[in-house]
Design a protein around this motif. Structure first.
Motif, PDB file in Angstrom:
ATOM      1  N   TYR A 184       0.854  -1.184   0.000  1.00 15.07           N
ATOM      2  CA  TYR A 184       0.000   0.000   0.000  1.00 15.07           C
ATOM      3  C   TYR A 184       0.885   1.228   0.000  1.00 15.07           C
ATOM      4  CZ  TYR A 184      -3.388  -3.456   1.535  1.00 15.07           C
ATOM      5  OH  TYR A 184      -4.181  -4.553   1.611  1.00 15.07           O
ATOM      6  N   CYS A 185       0.340   2.300  -0.557  1.00 14.70           N
ATOM      7  CA  CYS A 185       1.124   3.531  -0.536  1.00 14.70           C
ATOM      8  C   CYS A 185       0.754   4.318   0.714  1.00 14.70           C
ATOM      9  CB  CYS A 185       0.845   4.371  -1.776  1.00 14.70           C
ATOM     10  SG  CYS A 185       1.723   5.944  -1.713  1.00 14.70           S
ATOM     11  N   TRP A 186       1.635   4.335   1.697  1.00 14.90           N
ATOM     12  CA  TRP A 186       1.349   5.086   2.919  1.00 14.90           C
ATOM     13  C   TRP A 186       1.855   6.519   2.844  1.00 14.90           C
ATOM     14  CZ3 TRP A 186      -2.612   3.075   4.710  1.00 14.90           C
ATOM     15  CH2 TRP A 186      -2.772   1.688   4.755  1.00 14.90           C
ATOM     16  N   ASN A 187       2.116   6.917   1.596  1.00 13.40           N
ATOM     17  CA  ASN A 187       2.356   8.336   1.369  1.00 13.40           C
ATOM     18  C   ASN A 187       1.034   9.027   1.065  1.00 13.40           C
ATOM     19  OD1 ASN A 187       4.134  10.640   0.911  1.00 13.40           O
ATOM     20  ND2 ASN A 187       3.473  10.466  -1.205  1.00 13.40           N
ATOM     21  N   CYS A 188       0.152   8.335   0.313  1.00 11.42           N
ATOM     22  CA  CYS A 188      -1.133   8.961  -0.046  1.00 11.42           C
ATOM     23  C   CYS A 188      -2.327   8.082   0.313  1.00 11.42           C
ATOM     24  CB  CYS A 188      -1.164   9.304  -1.533  1.00 11.42           C
ATOM     25  SG  CYS A 188      -1.386   7.886  -2.618  1.00 11.42           S
ATOM     26  N   GLY A 189      -2.092   6.860   0.795  1.00  9.92           N
ATOM     27  CA  GLY A 189      -3.201   5.999   1.201  1.00  9.92           C
ATOM     28  C   GLY A 189      -3.770   5.152   0.090  1.00  9.92           C
ATOM     29  N   GLU A 190      -3.119   5.180  -1.074  1.00  8.57           N
ATOM     30  CA  GLU A 190      -3.622   4.402  -2.218  1.00  8.57           C
ATOM     31  C   GLU A 190      -3.516   2.897  -1.918  1.00  8.57           C
ATOM     32  OE1 GLU A 190      -5.076   5.417  -5.154  1.00  8.57           O
ATOM     33  OE2 GLU A 190      -5.316   3.262  -5.463  1.00  8.57           O
ATOM     34  N   ILE A 191      -4.570   2.144  -2.302  1.00 10.52           N
ATOM     35  CA  ILE A 191      -4.512   0.717  -2.024  1.00 10.52           C
ATOM     36  C   ILE A 191      -4.421  -0.144  -3.285  1.00 10.52           C
ATOM     37  CG2 ILE A 191      -5.616   0.766   0.227  1.00 10.52           C
ATOM     38  CD1 ILE A 191      -8.235   0.040  -1.122  1.00 10.52           C
ATOM     39  N   THR A 237       5.612   1.314  -7.263  1.00 11.06           N
ATOM     40  CA  THR A 237       5.365   2.677  -7.725  1.00 11.06           C
ATOM     41  C   THR A 237       3.892   2.970  -7.529  1.00 11.06           C
ATOM     42  OG1 THR A 237       7.002   2.270  -9.455  1.00 11.06           O
ATOM     43  CG2 THR A 237       5.668   4.273  -9.655  1.00 11.06           C
ATOM     44  N   CYS A 238       3.602   4.046  -6.805  1.00  6.57           N
ATOM     45  CA  CYS A 238       2.201   4.429  -6.611  1.00  6.57           C
ATOM     46  C   CYS A 238       1.767   5.238  -7.815  1.00  6.57           C
ATOM     47  CB  CYS A 238       2.046   5.249  -5.335  1.00  6.57           C
ATOM     48  SG  CYS A 238       0.375   5.903  -5.163  1.00  6.57           S
ATOM     49  N   LYS A 239       0.759   4.730  -8.506  1.00  8.78           N
ATOM     50  CA  LYS A 239       0.291   5.413  -9.711  1.00  8.78           C
ATOM     51  C   LYS A 239      -0.519   6.644  -9.345  1.00  8.78           C
ATOM     52  CE  LYS A 239       1.801   2.599 -12.870  1.00  8.78           C
ATOM     53  NZ  LYS A 239       2.788   3.050 -13.846  1.00  8.78           N
ATOM     54  N   SER A 240      -0.880   6.725  -8.082  1.00  6.60           N
ATOM     55  CA  SER A 240      -1.723   7.832  -7.661  1.00  6.60           C
ATOM     56  C   SER A 240      -0.891   9.063  -7.300  1.00  6.60           C
ATOM     57  CB  SER A 240      -2.562   7.355  -6.476  1.00  6.60           C
ATOM     58  OG  SER A 240      -3.432   8.325  -6.070  1.00  6.60           O
ATOM     59  N   CYS A 241       0.205   8.869  -6.554  1.00 11.66           N
ATOM     60  CA  CYS A 241       0.989  10.035  -6.128  1.00 11.66           C
ATOM     61  C   CYS A 241       2.429   9.995  -6.627  1.00 11.66           C
ATOM     62  CB  CYS A 241       0.984  10.166  -4.608  1.00 11.66           C
ATOM     63  SG  CYS A 241       2.009   8.944  -3.774  1.00 11.66           S
ATOM     64  N   GLY A 242       2.831   8.887  -7.271  1.00  5.39           N
ATOM     65  CA  GLY A 242       4.174   8.835  -7.838  1.00  5.39           C
ATOM     66  C   GLY A 242       5.252   8.356  -6.873  1.00  5.39           C
TER      67      GLY A 242
HETATM   68 ZN    ZN Z   1       0.644   7.162  -3.287  1.00  4.10          ZN
END
Ligand code: ZN
Ligand code: ZN
Length: 902
Positions: free
Chosen positions: A804-811, A831-836
């Protein structure tokens, strides 16, 4: 009489007094005689590691018995001061809390000192401003402002924050346009405003032709000579509901835009701070920009070389009839192949891949299983059989047909099928050791199998692949070939790519800062547009009043007013400025400062801010919003409210699962000796019926002044001894216990990673791996990164929610790339596609403990390494195995090999 104020140090026995020389006053301190408008000092007043507190003395020739009190902002007495006398002077100071003798009261704010004689107040000092010294004064104001914004975010379900975080400045440009349109219409209204007749007091001339009030008639009767009377005159007034509410809403809008500007400046500061932290961790002072350029160049070079081979592909089948043989054989794969066993190089317009395969008993990963192989010499018609007697073999594949090479990597090197043999049909060079065993290079002396047969060495030198696993060689695109081959042509390819990704992420974060400037500029434009509007004559005449928006005849029937109504509506949908707006000045007035201890404000702010960050930055949902909002409002209006403050949050996980989190403020918790302890914050994470507790205690500190020893002491006494050891073996045992404080210098944050000898000793943890179980971090309105990192550490390291991306919460929208380490372990590039955001899950070098690498890490950075994203293992202190070629195959669990199975 006169009162004099000063800073003084009193010894423990309250005997010896030392006055602080003015020359040593902290910047901004104003004390001394009372002919000043105000006095200013700080909480926690330390100079040269000595503590000073505020004291007063009365200059008075009489010998009266005065009493001196601290007065609140209403000048009501709160606290009597202690007095000591000697050498002809009498000194007054607050002796409460002698253990922490700071300024008299631990409160920042404003108070007065009053002198009483026989119970009567005979003197009041100038106001005394006590500035908080643990956080900068700016931060303190920010904290107060922040509470207002948090309140707004909660009311609006974070819509404004989402709005501001939205991509680009398009939204803001639209608002500017609406304001332009609005200005045109309001200029029309200004020229011809709706107005009503309003009675104003006036002297009225007697005129029998006009309607006159009965009161004037009576007066005229009584005083016939009088010609002018006090009465009322009807005049046209623009001070009507519609104009008032327009003014009111314009002002609300302006406040909201000001708040947005402040918010954005705040975000920008936070993001800047994150970059600063990374820079501070960049101990080798690498120029990230030029480094990225170098790495990109390196990668391009590798790729260009491959492309050149593809272009020149001659697809040559230059069969050497004397030396070449066709072969067909099976190999057995037992485990993933470590990268260290496969080396590629480019030579003479060909790619040569060397594979060094051990088939030794305990740690083989690919073997020939002493099976048979078929071979045919030119003209390749009659196939004969021979048997592999090998415990290790070299396989070399040399070709300019890169399709074959990619196919070989896919089907042999990277294939993860450990059940079925891999079938190879190829053209190879024969060896001349034994004509009947043409792949054998030599017999290994002193080695034999159980059945007495010799152990031999094999060199399978492939020139061409006919088929693998009965599949023909497919055609790959240039891109596929480059992607697949590049990692095999450079030992450090993975870490080069990894470093590149981190450098790119850093650059992206840096570039993003300027996009905040663009947004702020748009908002500033909108604000000046509003100022122009509010400067119209109409609004100078209209009183400002707080009103409720309601449709009226004028709003529905007058075309211009109707438009204004619509504009407000449209704007409100975008930026939600019409709701019960809390006057931000309310919190900044004198009363609010008073006697609220800074420590307390810090605790409350921390509680609400944590919730705000979790919701707005990490996509948690607040389940008891009304309760939290209600309590926040009570707190902000300085209403009394009783404990039981808690926030119930939840977050979605993959596969429709959820994780719950309850944060308690001042929850009573039973320790293992039966006593009740009360950590400031208790986090209860719940997932799959597993409950994980984390304690967090707020310490209002300025470690730069209070010193490193205090810092060690807080970690040791509070995080370790109090909130970890005392709950050991109880259901309240925490997975981590931390301290939060407002001192944002990087050196005061530590997440309980690698401990060197000195730290081990300090924390009394010799030989005990720290494993992020205790630590300390800073948290202020402009520094939320450390808190985010703390939450990331809990969720990722302790709760193992890696994907999970715990920079922006993307799951869901996260790309996961599995890479092989030199040692054959899996390593994951996310790689978080939501926040990069980009991060890596890997293992430490020796023990294989999980390590998660970020641009900004909670693991302790390894300062010996070049980049700050190389970290040390919190369990054993070893690095991750990113860059070097150390092999740790011994870690892999291979099935044991019994040579007699055949
Ligand atoms: Zn993210
Ligand atoms: Zn380790």
């Amino acid at each position: 009489m006169k009162l004099i104020s000063f800073m003084m140090n009193v010894d423990k026995n309250l005997k010896r007094i030392e006055f602080l020389d003015k020359g040593n006053y902290k910047k901004g301190t104003i004390l001394g005689e009372d002919n000043k408008e105000f006095w200013v000092t700080y909480t926690h007043y330390r100079v040269n590691s000595k503590r000073y507190r505020l004291g007063f003395s009365i200059v008075d020739l009489s010998d009266k018995d005065y009493e001196v009190y601290i007065l609140d902002s209403e000048k009501e007495p709160i606290n009597k001061l202690t007095s000591i006398s000697g050498k002809g002077i009498k000194i007054f100071y607050d002796s409460n809390d002698n253990n922490d003798p700071d300024v008299g009261s631990n409160a920042s704010g404003v108070f007065y000192v009053g002198v009483f004689e026989n119970g009567e107040r005979i003197y009041v000092s100038p106001p005394i401003y006590v500035l908080p010294s643990s956080l900068s004064y700016g931060d303190y104001l920010e904290m107060i402002n922040d509470l207002i914004q948090i309140n707004e975010h909660l009311i609006e379900d974070n819509k404004s924050k989402v709005f501001l975080a939205g991509k680009g400045v398009q939204n803001l440009v639209e608002i500017g346009k609406t304001l332009d349109d609005m200005k045109k219409v309001l200029e029309k209204i200004n020229a011809n405003p709706a107005a009503s007749l309003k009675a104003i007091p006036a002297k009225i001339k007697y005129d029998p032709k006009k309607a006159i009030s009965p009161k004037i008639l009576v007066e005229k009767k009584m005083y016939p000579f009088k010609n002018k009377f006090k009465g009322q005159m009807k005049v046209e007034s623009v001070d009507i509901y519609e104009n008032k509410i327009i003014k009111y809403l314009l002002n609300l809008l302006k406040k909201k835009i000001e708040l947005y500007i402040q918010s954005l400046n705040n975000y920008k500061e936070q993001k800047k701070r994150e970059i600063d932290i990374i820079r501070e961790q960049n101990k080798k002072e690498i120029d990230f920009d030029s480094e990225l350029g170098k790495i990109e160049k390196k990668l391009i070079d590798i790729k260009e070389d491959i492309k050149t081979i593809i272009k020149n592909n001659r697809s040559l089948e230059n069969i050497d009839k004397d030396k070449d043989i066709k072969i067909s054989f099976d190999i057995y794969k037992k485990a993933s192949i470590p990268k260290s066993r496969v080396n590629g190089k480019i030579e003479d317009n060909k790619v040569i891949l060397y594979c060094n395969f051990i088939t030794k008993r305990e740690n083989r990963f690919i073997s020939l299983e002493r099976s048979f192989y078929s071979y045919a010499v030119s003209p390749f018609e009659n196939f004969q059989q021979s048997r592999f007697n090998a415990e290790s073999f070299m396989l070399k594949f040399e070709t300019s047909n890169l399709n074959e090479l990619v196919f070989f990597i896919d089907e042999v090197i990277e294939r993860e099928d450990f059940k079925n043999p891999i079938k190879i049909k190829a053209l190879a060079k024969r060896e001349y050791y034994d004509n009947n065993d043409p792949l054998c290079v030599r017999v290994m002396k002193n080695y034999t199998y159980g059945d007495g047969s010799p152990v031999k060495e094999y060199y399978i030198n492939i020139k061409k692949i006919y088929s693998l696993n009965n599949k023909k060689v497919p055609e790959y695109s240039e891109e596929e070939i480059v992607e697949k081959l590049a990692p095999y042509l450079n030992d450090n390819y993975e870490s080069i790519v990894e470093n590149k990704r981190f450098l790119e992420l850093y650059k992206k974060k840096e570039d993003n800062l300027s996009c905040y400037d663009d947004k702020i500029n748009e908002l500033k434009k909108a604000k000046s547009r509003l100022d122009e509007i509010l400067n119209l004559d109409l609004f100078k005449e209209v009183k400002e009043e707080k009103l409720i928006l309601k449709p009226t005849q004028i709003f529905t029937n007058d075309n211009n007013y109707k438009k204004i109504w619509q504009y407000f509506n449209a704007l409100n949908k975008k930026i939600y400025f019409i709701h019960d707006f809390i006057d931000s000045n309310m919190l900044l007035n004198e009363k609010s400062y008073l006697i609220k201890s800074t420590h307390e404000i810090y605790e409350y702010w921390t509680f609400f801010k944590m919730i705000d960050v979790l919701i707005s930055e990490l996509k948690w949902r607040l389940k008891n919003k009304n309760e939290v909002l209600n309590n926040l409002n009570k707190y902000m209006q300085w209403d009394y409210f009783q404990g039981n403050l808690k926030a119930k949050l939840e977050h979605d996980l993959k596969n429709n699962e959820k994780i719950d989190l309850v944060i308690y403020f001042n929850k009573n918790i039973k320790s293992n000796d039966g006593k009740i302890l009360r950590p400031d914050f208790t986090f209860e994470f719940r997932k799959d019926n597993r409950n994980c507790i984390v304690y967090l205690d707020a310490k209002y500190r300025n470690y730069r002044e209070q010193g490193k020893e205090q810092w060690f002491k807080d970690i040791k006494d509070v995080a370790i001894d109090k909130y970890t050891k005392k709950f050991r073996d109880t259901e309240n045992e925490p997975i981590a216990s931390f301290i939060v404080h407002p001192d944002t210098n990087n050196e005061w944050t530590f997440y309980g990673g690698y401990l060197d000898d000195k730290l081990e000793k300090k924390f009394d943890m010799e030989g005990i791996p720290p494993e992020h179980k205790f630590g300390i971090f800073a948290f202020t309105p402009n520094n939320i990164q450390y808190f985010k990192n703390f939450i990331k550490m809990i969720l990722e390291y302790h709760l193992e929610l890696y994907n999970y991306c715990w920079n922006c919460g993307e799951i869901d929208n996260i790309e996961i790339k599995v890479e092989k380490t030199m040692g054959g372990f899996n390593k994951y590039h996310y790689t978080c596609k939501s926040c990069g955001e980009f991060w890596v899950k890997n293992h430490c070098e020796k023990e294989g403990h999980s390590l998660i690498k970020h641009l900004f890490n909670y693991h302790t950075p390894d300062t010996d390494k070049k980049y700050p994203w190389y970290v040390k293992c919190p369990r054993c202190g070893k690095n991750d195995n990113g860059e070097n070629t150390t092999v740790f195959e011994e870690l892999c669990e291979f099935p044991t090999f019994d040579p007699n199975i055949l």
